[in-house]
Design an enzyme around this catalytic site. Structure first.
Site, PDB file in Angstrom:
ATOM      1  N   HIS A   1      89.968   6.250 -19.431  1.00 14.40           N
ATOM      2  CA  HIS A   1      88.577   6.714 -19.414  1.00 14.40           C
ATOM      3  C   HIS A   1      88.331   7.642 -18.213  1.00 14.40           C
ATOM      4  CE1 HIS A   1      84.270   5.672 -20.877  1.00 14.40           C
ATOM      5  NE2 HIS A   1      84.325   6.895 -20.395  1.00 14.40           N
TER       6      HIS A   1
ATOM      7  N   ARG B   1      83.858   7.493 -27.629  1.00  7.57           N
ATOM      8  CA  ARG B   1      83.803   6.091 -27.223  1.00  7.57           C
ATOM      9  C   ARG B   1      84.824   5.296 -28.033  1.00  7.57           C
ATOM     10  NH1 ARG B   1      81.911   7.296 -23.092  1.00  7.57           N
ATOM     11  NH2 ARG B   1      79.787   6.993 -22.341  1.00  7.57           N
TER      12      ARG B   1
HETATM   13  P1  NDP Z   1      74.941  15.204 -26.778  1.00  4.59           P
HETATM   14  O1  NDP Z   1      73.904  14.185 -27.065  1.00  4.59           O
HETATM   15  O2  NDP Z   1      74.563  16.428 -26.045  1.00  4.59           O
HETATM   16  O3  NDP Z   1      75.610  15.687 -28.149  1.00  4.59           O
HETATM   17  C1  NDP Z   1      75.908  14.819 -29.187  1.00  4.59           C
HETATM   18  C2  NDP Z   1      76.408  15.636 -30.369  1.00  4.59           C
HETATM   19  O4  NDP Z   1      76.810  14.736 -31.408  1.00  4.59           O
HETATM   20  C3  NDP Z   1      75.336  16.550 -30.966  1.00  4.59           C
HETATM   21  O5  NDP Z   1      75.921  17.753 -31.392  1.00  4.59           O
HETATM   22  C4  NDP Z   1      74.839  15.754 -32.172  1.00  4.59           C
HETATM   23  O6  NDP Z   1      74.325  16.558 -33.242  1.00  4.59           O
HETATM   24  C5  NDP Z   1      76.129  15.088 -32.610  1.00  4.59           C
HETATM   25  N1  NDP Z   1      75.861  13.872 -33.403  1.00  4.59           N
HETATM   26  C6  NDP Z   1      75.241  12.734 -33.019  1.00  4.59           C
HETATM   27  N2  NDP Z   1      75.167  11.852 -34.035  1.00  4.59           N
HETATM   28  C7  NDP Z   1      75.775  12.464 -35.094  1.00  4.59           C
HETATM   29  C8  NDP Z   1      76.012  12.079 -36.429  1.00  4.59           C
HETATM   30  N3  NDP Z   1      75.625  10.874 -36.890  1.00  4.59           N
HETATM   31  N4  NDP Z   1      76.643  12.936 -37.235  1.00  4.59           N
HETATM   32  C9  NDP Z   1      77.015  14.167 -36.798  1.00  4.59           C
HETATM   33  N5  NDP Z   1      76.826  14.590 -35.537  1.00  4.59           N
HETATM   34  C10 NDP Z   1      76.204  13.745 -34.694  1.00  4.59           C
HETATM   35  O7  NDP Z   1      76.120  14.429 -26.026  1.00  4.59           O
HETATM   36  P2  NDP Z   1      77.179  14.988 -24.948  1.00  4.59           P
HETATM   37  O8  NDP Z   1      77.843  16.174 -25.522  1.00  4.59           O
HETATM   38  O9  NDP Z   1      76.541  15.118 -23.614  1.00  4.59           O
HETATM   39  O10 NDP Z   1      78.187  13.733 -24.868  1.00  4.59           O
HETATM   40  C11 NDP Z   1      78.815  13.234 -26.025  1.00  4.59           C
HETATM   41  C12 NDP Z   1      79.546  11.950 -25.740  1.00  4.59           C
HETATM   42  O11 NDP Z   1      80.754  12.185 -25.014  1.00  4.59           O
HETATM   43  C13 NDP Z   1      78.813  10.929 -24.866  1.00  4.59           C
HETATM   44  O12 NDP Z   1      77.828  10.222 -25.596  1.00  4.59           O
HETATM   45  C14 NDP Z   1      79.957  10.033 -24.412  1.00  4.59           C
HETATM   46  O13 NDP Z   1      80.139   9.002 -25.374  1.00  4.59           O
HETATM   47  C15 NDP Z   1      81.175  10.965 -24.427  1.00  4.59           C
HETATM   48  N6  NDP Z   1      81.663  11.207 -23.069  1.00  4.59           N
HETATM   49  C16 NDP Z   1      82.901  10.735 -22.707  1.00  4.59           C
HETATM   50  C17 NDP Z   1      83.409  10.956 -21.442  1.00  4.59           C
HETATM   51  C18 NDP Z   1      84.790  10.512 -21.075  1.00  4.59           C
HETATM   52  O14 NDP Z   1      85.161  10.594 -19.888  1.00  4.59           O
HETATM   53  N7  NDP Z   1      85.607  10.058 -21.998  1.00  4.59           N
HETATM   54  C19 NDP Z   1      82.623  11.663 -20.424  1.00  4.59           C
HETATM   55  C20 NDP Z   1      81.357  12.170 -20.914  1.00  4.59           C
HETATM   56  C21 NDP Z   1      80.905  11.922 -22.191  1.00  4.59           C
HETATM   57  P3  NDP Z   1      73.015  17.472 -33.002  1.00  4.59           P
HETATM   58  O15 NDP Z   1      73.446  18.551 -32.040  1.00  4.59           O
HETATM   59  O16 NDP Z   1      72.732  18.053 -34.327  1.00  4.59           O
HETATM   60  O17 NDP Z   1      71.953  16.575 -32.450  1.00  4.59           O
END
Ligand code: NDP
Length: 308
Positions: free
Chosen positions: A271, A223
């Site tokens: 995006h 983001r």
């Molecule tokens: P998930 O919720 O499946 O995964 C999030 C990951 O981030 C997990 O591995 C989580 O750790 C980790 N995480 C979250 N908070 C922290 C932190 N504070 N410190 C370290 N690691 C952290 O999300 P998705 O993979 O489905 O999507 C991720 C993001 O990608 C979306 O939220 C969106 O913002 C972005 N996105 C962008 C798109 C684009 O077109 N540009 C399209 C689709 C998504 P843990 O596994 O341990 O919980």
């Protein structure tokens, strides 16, 4: 009972039509044309207006049509309302392809060659090969882990950072704030696929860039608010960041006079890294609506407390 679609910056026509086909017995309305807000228990939404929750007194489920839910959180959501998001193989594969395209373009200097071409400059540069390249992925969730595993399969050295440790063959896992320094300090590419939460906002800042090796390439597909934009400009000036491939921005569309438009080391995409496919996503949406009616667990429910 009815389902309401609340979209901004996105057309709702296809979504309304396809969801009506999947839920033939249910009225699917598009905000603001809602006959009776009391009938709405389920909303399907992308960037809803501030205060949207209170517009529907009997709301039970907020279904994001993206992987993230940060766009919903400008309004307080009471604990009794459930929030779900999209997890879709197509979304993961598209993200992998976008990230790979950025990495390969950078490794083979494609952006520079286009600039040289316009200057009629025949100037060979040294290039990188996959087996000598390390990629660090921030966020090993549904999308990040798939990207990591596919890059491993291609022969990249891959490190990943998440909240909890992961056990995936070939991916060196780092977890938690204390372990962020190591994977970002010794890598060629950093790919941000984190969700936007209170903990991750502005994570790509001067302190972060100072820990990177010189000439690291940044790919931000998470983001826009993960990145402190002025700090990136400085990191590029100081040679910490060689190039940045940015797909997401604090303000979208990127404002007319923004410095990123003219920075030759920054590559802007609007995006589009991975766009939700209405056909596949709507199957999940319809299933979730039925699950709600039948008091069954929802698919891909998120934790409001965690923020993702
Ligand atoms: P998930 O919720 O499946 O995964 C999030 C990951 O981030 C997990 O591995 C989580 O750790 C980790 N995480 C979250 N908070 C922290 C932190 N504070 N410190 C370290 N690691 C952290 O999300 P998705 O993979 O489905 O999507 C991720 C993001 O990608 C979306 O939220 C969106 O913002 C972005 N996105 C962008 C798109 C684009 O077109 N540009 C399209 C689709 C998504 P843990 O596994 O341990 O919980």
């Amino acid at each position: 009972m009815s389902v309401a679609i609340l979209f901004s910056q996105k057309s709702s026509e296809e979504w309304q039509q396809k969801l009506s086909e999947l839920l033939p017995e249910t009225k699917v309305e598009v905000y603001p044309e809602i006959e009776n807000p009391n009938d709405v228990e389920f909303i399907v939404t992308w960037k809803p207006h501030i205060g949207y929750v209170t517009d529907f007194p009997n709301l039970k489920v907020v279904q994001s049509i993206g992987a993230g839910i940060d766009h919903l959180l400008h309004t307080e959501i009471p604990e009794n309302i459930k929030v779900t998001r999209i997890v879709d193989p197509a979304l993961k594969q598209d993200m992998y392809e976008h990230v790979l395209a950025c990495i390969m373009a950078s490794m083979k200097n494609l952006m520079q060659y286009q600039q040289f071409q316009f200057e009629q400059d025949w100037k060979p540069l040294t290039y990188r090969s996959i087996n000598e390249t390390t990629v660090t992925i921030l966020g090993l969730g549904e999308i990040g882990l798939l990207v990591a595993e596919k890059l491993v399969a291609l022969g990249f050295k891959v490190k990943g950072w998440s909240n909890s440790e992961k056990n995936s063959k070939g991916v060196e896992s780092f977890a938690g704030e204390n372990e962020l320094g190591s994977p970002i300090s010794n890598t060629d590419f950093i790919v941000n696929i984190l969700p936007l939460t209170n903990e991750t906002e502005s994570i790509l800042n001067t302190n972060f860039f100072n820990q990177c090796a010189d000439n690291t390439v940044l790919i931000n597909v998470g983001r826009g608010a993960h990145l402190v934009e002025n700090d990136l400009e400085k990191a590029i000036e100081h040679g910490k960041i060689k190039e940045a491939y940015l797909d997401v921005f604090r303000e979208e569309p990127l404002p007319e006079n923004h410095l990123f438009w003219t920075n030759r080391q920054i590559f802007v995409t609007p995006h589009i890294a991975s766009v939700t496919n209405a056909t596949t996503a709507l199957v999940q949406v319809a299933d979730n609506y039925k699950n709600m009616l039948n008091n069954q667990p929802l698919l891909n429910e998120v934790s409001l407390k965690r923020g993702y």
